[in-house]
Design an enzyme around this catalytic site. Structure first.
Site, PDB file in Angstrom:
ATOM      1  N   LYS A   1      10.154  27.928 -17.236  1.00 21.63           N
ATOM      2  CA  LYS A   1       9.061  28.612 -16.533  1.00 21.63           C
ATOM      3  C   LYS A   1       8.885  30.025 -17.089  1.00 21.63           C
ATOM      4  O   LYS A   1       7.762  30.480 -17.315  1.00 21.63           O
ATOM      5  CB  LYS A   1       9.347  28.637 -15.021  1.00 21.63           C
ATOM      6  CG  LYS A   1       9.106  27.285 -14.384  1.00 21.63           C
ATOM      7  CD  LYS A   1       9.763  27.092 -13.039  1.00 21.63           C
ATOM      8  CE  LYS A   1       9.644  25.616 -12.642  1.00 21.63           C
ATOM      9  NZ  LYS A   1      10.498  25.221 -11.534  1.00 21.63           N
TER      10      LYS A   1
ATOM     11  N   GLN B   1      13.368  27.878  -6.656  1.00 18.93           N
ATOM     12  CA  GLN B   1      13.837  26.676  -7.354  1.00 18.93           C
ATOM     13  C   GLN B   1      14.726  25.862  -6.397  1.00 18.93           C
ATOM     14  O   GLN B   1      15.686  26.384  -5.840  1.00 18.93           O
ATOM     15  CB  GLN B   1      14.620  27.099  -8.610  1.00 18.93           C
ATOM     16  CG  GLN B   1      15.046  25.961  -9.489  1.00 18.93           C
ATOM     17  CD  GLN B   1      13.867  25.217 -10.122  1.00 18.93           C
ATOM     18  OE1 GLN B   1      12.950  25.817 -10.651  1.00 18.93           O
ATOM     19  NE2 GLN B   1      13.889  23.898 -10.040  1.00 18.93           N
TER      20      GLN B   1
ATOM     21  N   ASP C   1       4.088  26.368  -5.541  1.00 15.85           N
ATOM     22  CA  ASP C   1       4.651  25.010  -5.585  1.00 15.85           C
ATOM     23  C   ASP C   1       3.865  24.056  -4.675  1.00 15.85           C
ATOM     24  O   ASP C   1       4.004  22.843  -4.773  1.00 15.85           O
ATOM     25  CB  ASP C   1       6.104  25.038  -5.107  1.00 15.85           C
ATOM     26  CG  ASP C   1       7.092  24.799  -6.237  1.00 15.85           C
ATOM     27  OD1 ASP C   1       6.661  24.282  -7.284  1.00 15.85           O
ATOM     28  OD2 ASP C   1       8.279  25.116  -6.058  1.00 15.85           O
TER      29      ASP C   1
END
Ligand code: NDP
Length: 282
Positions: A53, A97, A120
């Site tokens: 990322k 994460q 997300d």
């Protein structure tokens, strides 16, 4: 005849090229899309994803901030960091994460992220928008899968779509996207009685189970579009949930692992971050 290989890397590259152009434009207004990534603990797979990322942010000219925190961090400390990032005008997207250590509630953490910074697409508000078919942040992997299906040239409307796996991050949100695209959607899981019978009906088959090689050529309808979400790290390397070699001669189109869904997930994360920056600009 062998299936069309749906090259996720190439489709992701096209999406990223468009993002780069948009970022150049935004920069002339003094805005640089900013993504904060929070990594708690030392999970090796998570470390790889986070590095990936960061690399993508650099490539696209985003402002990227990574917080690498010890597994012992308390839930309250993590909540405080998210509150700070929620108020930081340079940060447009916040990504935590997963998985988090067991002493931290994933639901609490995700729910504290401002919905407009939830790149997300896991916040309850964004999931509610998805269910109602309203505009919000779409979860990256399901949104990337829809792009790959588009790439196959097969229309979802009216097709039998079968998803194997019902997780909150892949199977369930994808169910809604396929339904909105007018597919007839079946979702299978570990208690499904006759999996092969269901998968053989599918014009569009998406497998997201974390079970290496679960779906083989005998379980696939000739000509079907097969999307393999699985990422299983075996000694022999990274493999999907679909037995590629036996499905290739049967399917009409298939995604490889690696190089299929994985690159699309990252590209869609970058797209969501850009979208968040545009939305927050007003
Ligand atoms: P989860 O473990 O959260 O969910 C797995 C799902 O598969 C569950 O619904 C489970 O059923 C079902 N399942 C497990 N075994 C079987 C079986 N034998 N038959 C039918 N269904 C089964 O996984 P995720 O959705 O998070 O991830 C799935 C895979 O996708 C993993 O390999 C993961 O690494 C990969 N992934 C890849 C991404 C990418 O960008 N390429 C992004 C996200 C995930 P039940 O609910 O009954 O337990």
């Amino acid at each position: 005849m062998s299936a069309l290989i749906l090259d996720g890397k190439a489709v992701a590259a096209k999406i990223k090229m468009q993002i780069r152009q948009e970022v150049e434009k935004l920069k002339t207004e003094g805005i640089t899309p900013g993504l904060a990534v929070i990594l708690v603990g030392e999970d090796p797979a998570s470390q790889i994803y986070v590095r990936n990322k960061e690399r993508n942010c650099q490539e696209l000219g985003f402002n990227s901030q990574t917080y690498r925190l010890p597994a012992t961090i308390s839930q309250d400390e993590l909540l405080m960091l998210i509150q700070e990032l929620n108020e930081d005008p340079k940060i447009h997207g916040i990504l935590v994460q997963l998985p988090l250590p067991a002493h931290i509630s994933t639901e609490k953490i995700i729910s504290l992220i401002k919905p407009e910074k939830d790149v997300d697409g896991f916040h309850p508000v964004n999931l509610g928008n998805l269910l109602r078919g309203e505009i919000g942040m779409l979860p990256c992997t399901p949104a990337g899968i829809m792009e790959l299906i588009k790439e196959s040239g097969v229309e979802v409307a009216g097709k039998e779509c079968v998803i194997v796996g019902r997780s909150n991050i892949v199977g369930k949100p994808l169910f809604h996207l396929l339904l909105q695209a007018h597919g007839t959607v079946t979702v299978c899981h570990s208690r499904t009685q006759n999996l092969a019978e269901a998968t053989r009906r599918a014009d569009i088959l998406v497998v997201a189970t974390g079970q290496a090689g679960l779906v083989n050529g005998e379980m696939v309808k000739p000509g079907a579009v097969v999307i393999d979400v699985g990422m299983n790290r075996l000694e022999s390397g990274l493999v999907g949930d679909v037995d590629f070699d036996s499905v290739l001669p049967v399917a009409g189109a298939i995604t490889p692992v690696p190089g299929g869904v994985g690159p699309m997930t990252i590209a869609l994360l970058m797209q969501n971050t850009l979208k968040a920056a545009l939305m927050q600009r007003g």
